[in-house]
Design a protein around this motif. Sequence first.
Motif, PDB file in Angstrom:
ATOM      1  N   ILE A  32     -14.981  -4.416 -25.308  1.00  0.00           N
ATOM      2  CA  ILE A  32     -13.643  -4.728 -24.801  1.00  0.00           C
ATOM      3  C   ILE A  32     -13.800  -5.021 -23.318  1.00  0.00           C
ATOM      4  CG2 ILE A  32     -11.296  -3.913 -24.445  1.00  0.00           C
ATOM      5  CD1 ILE A  32     -11.732  -2.080 -26.891  1.00  0.00           C
ATOM      6  N   ASN A  33     -13.440  -6.255 -22.941  1.00  0.00           N
ATOM      7  CA  ASN A  33     -13.620  -6.716 -21.572  1.00  0.00           C
ATOM      8  C   ASN A  33     -12.368  -7.475 -21.147  1.00  0.00           C
ATOM      9  OD1 ASN A  33     -14.417  -7.983 -19.194  1.00  0.00           O
ATOM     10  ND2 ASN A  33     -16.481  -8.400 -19.936  1.00  0.00           N
ATOM     11  N   GLU A  34     -11.654  -6.937 -20.162  1.00  0.00           N
ATOM     12  CA  GLU A  34     -10.424  -7.564 -19.672  1.00  0.00           C
ATOM     13  C   GLU A  34      -9.478  -7.902 -20.819  1.00  0.00           C
ATOM     14  OE1 GLU A  34     -11.215 -10.833 -17.034  1.00  0.00           O
ATOM     15  OE2 GLU A  34     -12.789  -9.713 -15.988  1.00  0.00           O
ATOM     16  N   SER A  35      -9.259  -6.948 -21.703  1.00  0.00           N
ATOM     17  CA  SER A  35      -8.361  -7.089 -22.858  1.00  0.00           C
ATOM     18  C   SER A  35      -8.829  -8.134 -23.862  1.00  0.00           C
ATOM     19  CB  SER A  35      -6.935  -7.399 -22.406  1.00  0.00           C
ATOM     20  OG  SER A  35      -6.447  -6.341 -21.629  1.00  0.00           O
ATOM     21  N   SER A  46     -12.951  -6.873 -41.754  1.00  0.00           N
ATOM     22  CA  SER A  46     -11.677  -6.343 -41.269  1.00  0.00           C
ATOM     23  C   SER A  46     -11.839  -6.080 -39.784  1.00  0.00           C
ATOM     24  CB  SER A  46     -11.326  -5.027 -41.967  1.00  0.00           C
ATOM     25  OG  SER A  46     -11.149  -5.228 -43.343  1.00  0.00           O
ATOM     26  N   LEU A  47     -10.811  -6.389 -39.018  1.00  0.00           N
ATOM     27  CA  LEU A  47     -10.832  -6.168 -37.571  1.00  0.00           C
ATOM     28  C   LEU A  47      -9.973  -4.958 -37.252  1.00  0.00           C
ATOM     29  CD1 LEU A  47     -11.436  -7.044 -34.636  1.00  0.00           C
ATOM     30  CD2 LEU A  47      -9.471  -8.591 -34.807  1.00  0.00           C
ATOM     31  N   HIS A  48     -10.529  -4.037 -36.487  1.00  0.00           N
ATOM     32  CA  HIS A  48      -9.809  -2.823 -36.112  1.00  0.00           C
ATOM     33  C   HIS A  48      -9.809  -2.674 -34.591  1.00  0.00           C
ATOM     34  CE1 HIS A  48      -9.878  -1.392 -40.293  1.00  0.00           C
ATOM     35  NE2 HIS A  48     -11.048  -2.012 -40.325  1.00  0.00           N
ATOM     36  N   TYR A  49      -8.629  -2.374 -34.050  1.00  0.00           N
ATOM     37  CA  TYR A  49      -8.497  -2.131 -32.601  1.00  0.00           C
ATOM     38  C   TYR A  49      -7.717  -0.836 -32.428  1.00  0.00           C
ATOM     39  CZ  TYR A  49      -6.992  -2.611 -27.766  1.00  0.00           C
ATOM     40  OH  TYR A  49      -6.749  -2.375 -26.442  1.00  0.00           O
ATOM     41  N   GLU A  71      -8.134   4.818 -28.007  1.00  0.00           N
ATOM     42  CA  GLU A  71      -9.550   5.154 -27.809  1.00  0.00           C
ATOM     43  C   GLU A  71     -10.321   4.030 -27.117  1.00  0.00           C
ATOM     44  OE1 GLU A  71     -11.384   6.545 -31.424  1.00  0.00           O
ATOM     45  OE2 GLU A  71      -9.506   7.487 -32.076  1.00  0.00           O
ATOM     46  N   ASN A  72      -9.636   2.913 -26.827  1.00  0.00           N
ATOM     47  CA  ASN A  72     -10.277   1.733 -26.235  1.00  0.00           C
ATOM     48  C   ASN A  72     -11.514   1.338 -27.046  1.00  0.00           C
ATOM     49  OD1 ASN A  72     -10.157  -0.289 -24.288  1.00  0.00           O
ATOM     50  ND2 ASN A  72     -11.757   0.682 -23.077  1.00  0.00           N
ATOM     51  N   LYS A  73     -11.292   1.208 -28.352  1.00  0.00           N
ATOM     52  CA  LYS A  73     -12.362   0.935 -29.295  1.00  0.00           C
ATOM     53  C   LYS A  73     -11.943  -0.203 -30.218  1.00  0.00           C
ATOM     54  CE  LYS A  73     -14.181   4.707 -31.955  1.00  0.00           C
ATOM     55  NZ  LYS A  73     -14.639   5.750 -32.481  1.00  0.00           N
ATOM     56  N   ALA A  74     -12.912  -1.057 -30.556  1.00  0.00           N
ATOM     57  CA  ALA A  74     -12.656  -2.133 -31.507  1.00  0.00           C
ATOM     58  C   ALA A  74     -13.933  -2.371 -32.309  1.00  0.00           C
ATOM     59  CB  ALA A  74     -12.250  -3.405 -30.788  1.00  0.00           C
ATOM     60  N   TYR A  75     -13.744  -2.770 -33.573  1.00  0.00           N
ATOM     61  CA  TYR A  75     -14.912  -3.030 -34.412  1.00  0.00           C
ATOM     62  C   TYR A  75     -14.509  -3.855 -35.627  1.00  0.00           C
ATOM     63  CZ  TYR A  75     -13.025   0.931 -37.071  1.00  0.00           C
ATOM     64  OH  TYR A  75     -12.198   1.762 -37.779  1.00  0.00           O
TER      65      TYR A  75
END
Length: 146
Positions: free
Chosen positions: A10-13, A133-136, A140-144
């Motif tokens: 995650i970089n600058e939203s 599947s995209l998860h944000y 937790e400022n986490k995405a995968y």
Amino acid sequence: MVLVLIPLEINESRLILNVSILIQRLGLRPLKFIVDTGSPKTFIGATDSVRLGIDKYVKDSQEKETIVMGKTSMNLKILRNVKIYTKSDENKIRTFDLPRLGVVEELLMADKNRQVVMPNLIGLDFIKENDLSLHYISKENKAYFD
């Protein structure tokens, strides 16, 4: 079923997928893609195309496509049968096959005085093709991807 998580930076939203891309005759090249669920196509921007020598590789390709995003039309040259490698959360290599990958050839702006630099984008075609599947998780400022 074993769940494999592909972490995103995650970089600058922006959600960034770090990959290595294998292109026949060019070998393995590192790239960063912005995940863009508003883009129907996955493509490499002109800047990275030139930097990695991909522009010369696709120069004579007859397979082309034009896509429109907002007020920008882009001519894409098409690379076939590209492999993308990334690491899972367990640091294992995950391979994705991409039957078609666009390479930005030219931007056609509605306003000819504006110059736009298109980044590399992971579009819905990649997500659907690989059944991801995209998860944000903002707290937790986490995405995968999984």
